[in-house]
Design a protein around this motif. Structure first.
Motif, PDB file in Angstrom:
ATOM      1  N   CYS A  33       0.816  -1.212   0.000  1.00  0.00           N
ATOM      2  CA  CYS A  33       0.000   0.000   0.000  1.00  0.00           C
ATOM      3  C   CYS A  33       0.855   1.270   0.000  1.00  0.00           C
ATOM      4  N   ALA A  34       2.140   1.126   0.320  1.00  0.00           N
ATOM      5  CA  ALA A  34       3.023   2.287   0.494  1.00  0.00           C
ATOM      6  C   ALA A  34       3.189   3.106  -0.783  1.00  0.00           C
ATOM      7  N   ASN A  35       3.108   2.474  -1.936  1.00  0.00           N
ATOM      8  CA  ASN A  35       3.292   3.228  -3.190  1.00  0.00           C
ATOM      9  C   ASN A  35       2.299   4.376  -3.307  1.00  0.00           C
ATOM     10  N   CYS A  36       1.090   4.169  -2.849  1.00  0.00           N
ATOM     11  CA  CYS A  36       0.066   5.216  -2.965  1.00  0.00           C
ATOM     12  C   CYS A  36      -0.212   5.923  -1.639  1.00  0.00           C
ATOM     13  N   HIS A  37      -0.210   5.160  -0.544  1.00  0.00           N
ATOM     14  CA  HIS A  37      -0.633   5.708   0.743  1.00  0.00           C
ATOM     15  C   HIS A  37       0.526   6.087   1.652  1.00  0.00           C
ATOM     16  N   GLY A  38       1.746   5.989   1.165  1.00  0.00           N
ATOM     17  CA  GLY A  38       2.912   6.420   1.921  1.00  0.00           C
ATOM     18  C   GLY A  38       3.452   5.360   2.862  1.00  0.00           C
ATOM     19  N   THR A  39       4.703   5.563   3.249  1.00  0.00           N
ATOM     20  CA  THR A  39       5.353   4.659   4.190  1.00  0.00           C
ATOM     21  C   THR A  39       4.575   4.626   5.494  1.00  0.00           C
ATOM     22  N   ASN A  40       4.282   3.427   5.953  1.00  0.00           N
ATOM     23  CA  ASN A  40       3.516   3.203   7.186  1.00  0.00           C
ATOM     24  C   ASN A  40       2.148   3.876   7.156  1.00  0.00           C
ATOM     25  N   GLY A  41       1.632   4.112   5.959  1.00  0.00           N
ATOM     26  CA  GLY A  41       0.282   4.671   5.834  1.00  0.00           C
ATOM     27  C   GLY A  41       0.205   6.174   6.001  1.00  0.00           C
ATOM     28  N   LYS A  42       1.338   6.838   5.975  1.00  0.00           N
ATOM     29  CA  LYS A  42       1.370   8.299   6.131  1.00  0.00           C
ATOM     30  C   LYS A  42       1.507   8.922   4.744  1.00  0.00           C
ATOM     31  N   ALA A  43       0.386   9.256   4.157  1.00  0.00           N
ATOM     32  CA  ALA A  43       0.364   9.804   2.801  1.00  0.00           C
ATOM     33  C   ALA A  43       1.000  11.188   2.766  1.00  0.00           C
ATOM     34  N   VAL A  44       1.544  11.527   1.610  1.00  0.00           N
ATOM     35  CA  VAL A  44       2.132  12.843   1.400  1.00  0.00           C
ATOM     36  C   VAL A  44       1.007  13.873   1.435  1.00  0.00           C
ATOM     37  N   PRO A  45       1.123  14.894   2.301  1.00  0.00           N
ATOM     38  CA  PRO A  45       0.083  15.925   2.365  1.00  0.00           C
ATOM     39  C   PRO A  45      -0.129  16.586   0.997  1.00  0.00           C
ATOM     40  N   GLY A  46      -1.368  16.716   0.611  1.00  0.00           N
ATOM     41  CA  GLY A  46      -1.711  17.324  -0.657  1.00  0.00           C
ATOM     42  C   GLY A  46      -1.549  16.406  -1.850  1.00  0.00           C
ATOM     43  N   GLY A  47      -1.223  15.137  -1.601  1.00  0.00           N
ATOM     44  CA  GLY A  47      -0.995  14.195  -2.685  1.00  0.00           C
ATOM     45  C   GLY A  47      -2.254  13.528  -3.207  1.00  0.00           C
ATOM     46  N   GLY A  48      -3.365  13.765  -2.548  1.00  0.00           N
ATOM     47  CA  GLY A  48      -4.627  13.214  -3.023  1.00  0.00           C
ATOM     48  C   GLY A  48      -4.964  11.829  -2.515  1.00  0.00           C
ATOM     49  N   MET A  49      -4.107  11.230  -1.725  1.00  0.00           N
ATOM     50  CA  MET A  49      -4.376   9.899  -1.174  1.00  0.00           C
ATOM     51  C   MET A  49      -4.689  10.017   0.314  1.00  0.00           C
ATOM     52  N   ASP A  50      -5.574   9.131   0.771  1.00  0.00           N
ATOM     53  CA  ASP A  50      -5.893   9.086   2.192  1.00  0.00           C
ATOM     54  C   ASP A  50      -4.714   8.528   2.977  1.00  0.00           C
ATOM     55  N   SER A  51      -4.455   9.115   4.150  1.00  0.00           N
ATOM     56  CA  SER A  51      -3.521   8.509   5.089  1.00  0.00           C
ATOM     57  C   SER A  51      -4.266   7.385   5.789  1.00  0.00           C
TER      58      SER A  51
END
Length: 100
Positions: A33-51
């Motif tokens: 899930c990290a490719n879209c939702h960020g490492t450990n589920g912490k999405a990039v702010p403003g990236g359009g994906m849910d954390s």
């Protein structure tokens, strides 16, 4: 033939036991899930994906179930969720719920 069936049954049981014994299985499954939702589920702010980090397990499981059933429209999540068993989705939700 009976021997082959017995061997297959033993392999399946051993595989199931290995999954239950692996304390990192949820983390390992969630790594996809990290490719879209960020490492450990912490999405990039403003990236359009849910954390996903810190969400309740119940909320995460509901979202995953909605994607899997097709009730929630998605570009790819409906396909991804169908690749996991309910037990695996539960492990993924446990992992993200435990993240801060």
């Amino acid at each position: 033939m009976k021997r082959l069936t017995a061997i297959a049954a033993v392999c399946l049981l051993a595989s199931a036991g290995a999954h239950a014994a692996d304390p990192n299985l949820g983390r390992n499954l969630a790594a996809t899930c990290a490719n879209c939702h960020g490492t450990n589920g912490k999405a990039v702010p403003g990236g359009g994906m849910d954390s996903l980090a810190g969400e309740s397990k119940a909320k995460l499981l509901q979202k995953l179930a909605d994607f899997k059933s097709g009730d929630k429209p998605a570009s790819i999540m409906h396909q991804i969720t169908k690749g996991y068993t309910d037990e695996q989705l539960s492990l993924i939700a446990d992992y993200y719920a435990a993240q801060k």
